[in-house]
Scaffold this motif. Structure first.
Motif, PDB file in Angstrom:
ATOM      1  N   LEU A   1     -18.273  -7.279 -39.493  1.00 25.27           N
ATOM      2  CA  LEU A   1     -19.280  -6.889 -40.478  1.00 25.27           C
ATOM      3  C   LEU A   1     -20.023  -8.093 -41.068  1.00 25.27           C
ATOM      4  O   LEU A   1     -21.269  -8.076 -41.155  1.00 25.27           O
ATOM      5  CB  LEU A   1     -18.625  -6.066 -41.588  1.00 25.27           C
ATOM      6  N   PRO A   2     -19.327  -9.165 -41.479  1.00 27.95           N
ATOM      7  CA  PRO A   2     -20.067 -10.339 -41.959  1.00 27.95           C
ATOM      8  C   PRO A   2     -20.972 -10.941 -40.890  1.00 27.95           C
ATOM      9  O   PRO A   2     -22.045 -11.476 -41.206  1.00 27.95           O
ATOM     10  CB  PRO A   2     -18.950 -11.315 -42.368  1.00 27.95           C
ATOM     11  N   VAL A   3     -20.547 -10.857 -39.614  1.00 25.77           N
ATOM     12  CA  VAL A   3     -21.383 -11.377 -38.536  1.00 25.77           C
ATOM     13  C   VAL A   3     -22.663 -10.547 -38.413  1.00 25.77           C
ATOM     14  O   VAL A   3     -23.773 -11.092 -38.246  1.00 25.77           O
ATOM     15  CB  VAL A   3     -20.609 -11.375 -37.210  1.00 25.77           C
ATOM     16  N   ALA A   4     -22.501  -9.211 -38.497  1.00 25.23           N
ATOM     17  CA  ALA A   4     -23.664  -8.332 -38.394  1.00 25.23           C
ATOM     18  C   ALA A   4     -24.642  -8.565 -39.539  1.00 25.23           C
ATOM     19  O   ALA A   4     -25.857  -8.401 -39.374  1.00 25.23           O
ATOM     20  CB  ALA A   4     -23.212  -6.873 -38.377  1.00 25.23           C
ATOM     21  N   ILE A   5     -24.140  -8.933 -40.699  1.00 24.70           N
ATOM     22  CA  ILE A   5     -25.009  -9.237 -41.841  1.00 24.70           C
ATOM     23  C   ILE A   5     -25.560 -10.651 -41.743  1.00 24.70           C
ATOM     24  O   ILE A   5     -26.720 -10.918 -42.081  1.00 24.70           O
ATOM     25  CB  ILE A   5     -24.246  -9.047 -43.166  1.00 24.70           C
ATOM     26  N   GLY A   6     -24.744 -11.560 -41.262  1.00 24.77           N
ATOM     27  CA  GLY A   6     -25.153 -12.963 -41.212  1.00 24.77           C
ATOM     28  C   GLY A   6     -26.226 -13.256 -40.185  1.00 24.77           C
ATOM     29  O   GLY A   6     -27.075 -14.138 -40.402  1.00 24.77           O
ATOM     30  N   LEU A   7     -26.231 -12.537 -39.051  1.00 24.31           N
ATOM     31  CA  LEU A   7     -27.236 -12.808 -38.020  1.00 24.31           C
ATOM     32  C   LEU A   7     -28.658 -12.527 -38.496  1.00 24.31           C
ATOM     33  O   LEU A   7     -29.548 -13.367 -38.299  1.00 24.31           O
ATOM     34  CB  LEU A   7     -26.913 -11.995 -36.758  1.00 24.31           C
ATOM     35  N   PRO A   8     -28.954 -11.376 -39.112  1.00 24.10           N
ATOM     36  CA  PRO A   8     -30.316 -11.192 -39.652  1.00 24.10           C
ATOM     37  C   PRO A   8     -30.678 -12.219 -40.718  1.00 24.10           C
ATOM     38  O   PRO A   8     -31.825 -12.679 -40.773  1.00 24.10           O
ATOM     39  CB  PRO A   8     -30.270  -9.769 -40.225  1.00 24.10           C
TER      40      PRO A   8
ATOM     41  N   PHE B   1     -21.417   0.144 -28.312  1.00 26.25           N
ATOM     42  CA  PHE B   1     -21.684  -1.262 -28.599  1.00 26.25           C
ATOM     43  C   PHE B   1     -23.177  -1.612 -28.547  1.00 26.25           C
ATOM     44  O   PHE B   1     -23.627  -2.491 -29.275  1.00 26.25           O
ATOM     45  CB  PHE B   1     -20.932  -2.158 -27.607  1.00 26.25           C
ATOM     46  N   GLY B   2     -23.922  -0.919 -27.677  1.00 27.84           N
ATOM     47  CA  GLY B   2     -25.332  -1.238 -27.552  1.00 27.84           C
ATOM     48  C   GLY B   2     -26.146  -0.824 -28.774  1.00 27.84           C
ATOM     49  O   GLY B   2     -27.021  -1.579 -29.230  1.00 27.84           O
ATOM     50  N   LEU B   3     -25.894   0.364 -29.297  1.00 23.03           N
ATOM     51  CA  LEU B   3     -26.648   0.820 -30.464  1.00 23.03           C
ATOM     52  C   LEU B   3     -26.437  -0.072 -31.685  1.00 23.03           C
ATOM     53  O   LEU B   3     -27.414  -0.452 -32.349  1.00 23.03           O
ATOM     54  CB  LEU B   3     -26.295   2.274 -30.776  1.00 23.03           C
ATOM     55  N   PRO B   4     -25.174  -0.429 -32.036  1.00 25.39           N
ATOM     56  CA  PRO B   4     -25.014  -1.378 -33.155  1.00 25.39           C
ATOM     57  C   PRO B   4     -25.705  -2.710 -32.899  1.00 25.39           C
ATOM     58  O   PRO B   4     -26.325  -3.281 -33.809  1.00 25.39           O
ATOM     59  CB  PRO B   4     -23.494  -1.547 -33.246  1.00 25.39           C
ATOM     60  N   ALA B   5     -25.625  -3.205 -31.646  1.00 28.30           N
ATOM     61  CA  ALA B   5     -26.307  -4.459 -31.328  1.00 28.30           C
ATOM     62  C   ALA B   5     -27.822  -4.310 -31.472  1.00 28.30           C
ATOM     63  O   ALA B   5     -28.518  -5.231 -31.947  1.00 28.30           O
ATOM     64  CB  ALA B   5     -25.962  -4.909 -29.912  1.00 28.30           C
ATOM     65  N   LEU B   6     -28.358  -3.144 -31.075  1.00 30.82           N
ATOM     66  CA  LEU B   6     -29.792  -2.898 -31.212  1.00 30.82           C
ATOM     67  C   LEU B   6     -30.227  -2.885 -32.673  1.00 30.82           C
ATOM     68  O   LEU B   6     -31.282  -3.432 -33.032  1.00 30.82           O
ATOM     69  CB  LEU B   6     -30.143  -1.567 -30.544  1.00 30.82           C
TER      70      LEU B   6
ATOM     71  N   VAL C   1     -28.715  -4.454 -35.183  1.00 32.72           N
ATOM     72  CA  VAL C   1     -28.644  -5.822 -35.701  1.00 32.72           C
ATOM     73  C   VAL C   1     -29.834  -6.645 -35.215  1.00 32.72           C
ATOM     74  O   VAL C   1     -30.462  -7.388 -35.988  1.00 32.72           O
ATOM     75  CB  VAL C   1     -27.310  -6.483 -35.289  1.00 32.72           C
ATOM     76  N   CYS C   2     -30.163  -6.515 -33.921  1.00 36.89           N
ATOM     77  CA  CYS C   2     -31.294  -7.269 -33.383  1.00 36.89           C
ATOM     78  C   CYS C   2     -32.617  -6.813 -33.999  1.00 36.89           C
ATOM     79  O   CYS C   2     -33.521  -7.636 -34.228  1.00 36.89           O
ATOM     80  CB  CYS C   2     -31.349  -7.106 -31.862  1.00 36.89           C
ATOM     81  N   SER C   3     -32.749  -5.514 -34.263  1.00 35.17           N
ATOM     82  CA  SER C   3     -33.974  -5.023 -34.900  1.00 35.17           C
ATOM     83  C   SER C   3     -34.123  -5.597 -36.296  1.00 35.17           C
ATOM     84  O   SER C   3     -35.224  -6.024 -36.697  1.00 35.17           O
ATOM     85  CB  SER C   3     -33.956  -3.488 -34.953  1.00 35.17           C
ATOM     86  N   ALA C   4     -33.032  -5.590 -37.065  1.00 31.19           N
ATOM     87  CA  ALA C   4     -33.085  -6.176 -38.406  1.00 31.19           C
ATOM     88  C   ALA C   4     -33.383  -7.671 -38.341  1.00 31.19           C
ATOM     89  O   ALA C   4     -34.186  -8.196 -39.128  1.00 31.19           O
ATOM     90  CB  ALA C   4     -31.760  -5.926 -39.129  1.00 31.19           C
ATOM     91  N   ALA C   5     -32.738  -8.363 -37.387  1.00 30.02           N
ATOM     92  CA  ALA C   5     -32.987  -9.802 -37.242  1.00 30.02           C
ATOM     93  C   ALA C   5     -34.439 -10.068 -36.861  1.00 30.02           C
ATOM     94  O   ALA C   5     -35.084 -10.989 -37.387  1.00 30.02           O
ATOM     95  CB  ALA C   5     -32.044 -10.385 -36.188  1.00 30.02           C
ATOM     96  N   GLY C   6     -34.987  -9.245 -35.942  1.00 32.95           N
ATOM     97  CA  GLY C   6     -36.377  -9.430 -35.540  1.00 32.95           C
ATOM     98  C   GLY C   6     -37.344  -9.197 -36.684  1.00 32.95           C
ATOM     99  O   GLY C   6     -38.323  -9.945 -36.859  1.00 32.95           O
TER     100      GLY C   6
ATOM    101  N   LEU D   1     -38.682 -10.789 -30.111  1.00 31.05           N
ATOM    102  CA  LEU D   1     -37.254 -11.103 -30.253  1.00 31.05           C
ATOM    103  C   LEU D   1     -36.397  -9.949 -29.755  1.00 31.05           C
ATOM    104  O   LEU D   1     -35.359 -10.162 -29.113  1.00 31.05           O
ATOM    105  CB  LEU D   1     -36.945 -11.416 -31.713  1.00 31.05           C
ATOM    106  N   LEU D   2     -36.832  -8.716 -30.028  1.00 28.96           N
ATOM    107  CA  LEU D   2     -36.049  -7.554 -29.594  1.00 28.96           C
ATOM    108  C   LEU D   2     -36.018  -7.450 -28.070  1.00 28.96           C
ATOM    109  O   LEU D   2     -34.964  -7.172 -27.475  1.00 28.96           O
ATOM    110  CB  LEU D   2     -36.645  -6.286 -30.201  1.00 28.96           C
ATOM    111  N   VAL D   3     -37.156  -7.697 -27.419  1.00 24.40           N
ATOM    112  CA  VAL D   3     -37.195  -7.649 -25.953  1.00 24.40           C
ATOM    113  C   VAL D   3     -36.314  -8.737 -25.350  1.00 24.40           C
ATOM    114  O   VAL D   3     -35.544  -8.495 -24.403  1.00 24.40           O
ATOM    115  CB  VAL D   3     -38.654  -7.795 -25.462  1.00 24.40           C
ATOM    116  N   ALA D   4     -36.409  -9.950 -25.884  1.00 24.73           N
ATOM    117  CA  ALA D   4     -35.601 -11.051 -25.363  1.00 24.73           C
ATOM    118  C   ALA D   4     -34.108 -10.760 -25.530  1.00 24.73           C
ATOM    119  O   ALA D   4     -33.316 -10.965 -24.601  1.00 24.73           O
ATOM    120  CB  ALA D   4     -35.966 -12.352 -26.080  1.00 24.73           C
TER     121      ALA D   4
END
Length: 529
Positions: free
Chosen positions: A41-48, A123-128, A130-135, A151-154
């Motif tokens: 959870l901290p990783v998912a918050i920390g990446l964005p 696993f893909g949906l949570p990663a998507l 996180v990547c959407s928020a980061a983007g 960023l999302l495509v990459a």
């Protein structure tokens, strides 16, 4: 049979429900999963958050070489996805439940598509997300709206191609393993070496030394070029040609790699496999016949054979090795063996020795228990055989480990001698102590040792109680060899060491005699419900 979206969705939903039911049936795995989620959870918050600050830094031009930086990030994401894909492929994904039955109703490609759909949902949906928020945060910070979809495509291409690559590598190894008798026999050795190398990398803090060659290899490839998509979207100087080529290569790789994964999976699932031939146990029993009575020698041989064929069945006995992490790390960092390592080995050696084969004397017999109980004096032969099987392996290893590390440590020669003798005496009592605890708290049914393996192992309560008892027994031995104790009491170190050995030996011998007597009685009077 063609792959259809409806069947893929149905297989994926069924697989997710099956995994959830299996997880609920194993409270330990459920707790482990909850802890993993809390850890991530901290990783998912920390990446964005990191993406937000990273976008601002790039926009300000504070990074001297933005191309190299983004390429390095892209390669890191791809390597992490490849490692995760390999892990999932080896532990669960390629060994679905009721595989043979499913393959009689759907094709291998359809089954693989359904399993991959389940992986994507879990696993893909949570990663998507996180990547959407980061983007989004990256684009806001950088002031470049096009950076968010870039960023999302990459990230999508890096994660999907990396996961597929890891899965393909595992499929190649598995296909080789089911067709080569030599590789099947060397599988345990190979994974032991890999695990030792993995621990060595982290203990020696050599992660950078391992990753640097990979960065050098992959950064000038389309994997690294995908990182430049973000720079192109921000208007920063980067190669539009390389970024576009990376997208084309990534999409093409997915299109080409999908049928390749399907073919590799077909070769694995439809393979006849091989049967590893095991030599008869009579040779081992004959060698032990001169040392032990025939029935005990037979029990020893069976224990060793089971461990050789299914090492996962005694994997729990290696848990004490985690307590050696600190002294080993200290040894690696300082370049010399300190006082702590031989002391830790003098406690962990007996701990492991007693846990090897004696902590489930009744449950280990499984389906052959009725025939075992029909033998004359089954309790003495069964309990004695398990004790001998543990002692013949654990005592030499404990003695060598304690003596070898002690000789190169600051401990005196007398302290090394007394510590080695004491650890052997405690190790000799560890097996007898474990037998009674295992007989009191037996486990008969197989449990999940890993995500893809089941084995009959001692109960958690039995292992916990045994660990506490053997810790109490070994405590006087360890304390007696701490130099500060002898200095505080103002007595010669040899004297306090002798007292520690004596207390540990007497306590261990008494507990071992009582425990062994109970275990023998439990086996002799065993009745089926």
């Amino acid at each position: 049979m063609s792959v259809t979206l409806g069947r893929t969705r149905s297989i994926g939903r069924t697989e997710i429900r099956r995994r959830w039911r299996s997880l609920r049936a194993q409270p330990a795995q459920l707790a482990g999963m909850a802890l993993s989620v809390l850890f991530l959870l901290p990783v998912a918050i920390g990446l964005p958050v990191a993406a937000y600050f990273g976008g601002g830094i790039l926009a300000e031009g504070s990074i001297g070489a933005p191309v190299d930086g983004t390429r390095r990030v892209a390669v890191t994401i791809w390597l992490a996805a490849a490692a995760f894909g390999g892990f999932r492929g080896y532990t669960m994904l390629l060994d679905p439940d009721c595989r043979d039955g499913l393959l009689t109703t759907v094709s291998h490609g359809q089954l693989l598509a359904g399993l991959l759909a389940a992986e994507a949902a879990l696993f893909g949906l949570p990663a998507l997300l996180v990547c959407s928020a980061a983007g989004a945060l990256f684009a806001v910070s950088a002031g470049a709206p096009l950076a968010a979809p870039a960023l999302l495509v990459a990230a999508a291409l890096l994660l999907s191609t990396g996961f597929g690559t890891g899965l393909a590598v595992v499929l190649l190894f598995k296909n080789a393993g089911v067709r080569s008798r030599l590789l099947a026999r060397l599988r345990t050795l190979a994974f032991t070496v890999l695990f030792a190398a993995y621990m060595g990398v982290f203990l020696t803090q050599s992660v950078g030394a391992v990753l640097d060659p990979l960065y050098w290899l992959f950064m000038p490839t389309p994997i690294g070029w995908l990182g430049e998509i973000v720079l192109v979207a921000m208007g920063i100087e980067a190669s539009t040609l390389l970024a576009g080529s990376a997208v084309v290569v990534g999409v093409t790789g997915l299109a080409v790699g999908t049928p390749v994964l399907g073919q590799l999976t077909a070769w694995l699932w439809y393979a006849d496999g091989i049967e590893t031939e095991h030599s008869a146990s009579s040779v081992g029993a004959g060698r032990l016949g001169g040392l032990l009575p025939g029935p005990m020698a037979g029990v020893v041989t069976v224990d060793w054979t089971r461990a050789r064929r299914a090492p996962v069945s005694i994997s729990y006995a290696l848990y004490p090795l985690f307590f050696l992490f600190v002294p080993i790390a200290e040894t690696i960092e300082t370049g010399r063996v300190g006082r702590l390592l031989p002391l830790a080995l003098s406690a962990c050696g007996p701990w492991i020795t007693g846990a090897l084969f004696t902590l489930n004397v009744v449950g280990n017999e499984g389906s052959v228990l009725p025939s075992t109980l029909l033998a004359p004096n089954p309790g003495r032969a069964l309990v004695g055989g398990h004790i001998a099987a543990s002692a013949l392996v654990g005592l030499p290893l404990t003695g060598v480990a304690v003596a070898a590390t002690g000789l190169v440590s600051p401990l005196s020669g007398a302290a090394v001698a007394t510590l080695t003798i004491g650890s052997l005496l405690v190790a000799a009592t560890a097996g007898p102590i474990a037998t009674g605890i295992g007989a009191l708290l037996p486990r008969y049914e197989a449990v999940s040792v890993s995500r893809s393996s089941e084995a009959v192992i001692p109960s958690t309560f039995a292992f916990g109680i045994y660990s506490v008892v053997i810790g109490i027994v070994a405590l006087p031995l360890v304390v007696g060899h701490v130099s500060a104790v002898a200095g505080f009491l103002a007595v010669p170190p040899v004297a306090i060491a002798a007292v520690g050995i004596g207390v540990s030996t007497v306590v261990g011998a008494v507990l071992g005699a009582v425990s062994t007597g109970y275990a023998i009685q439990r086996v002799d009077r065993f009745k089926f419900d």
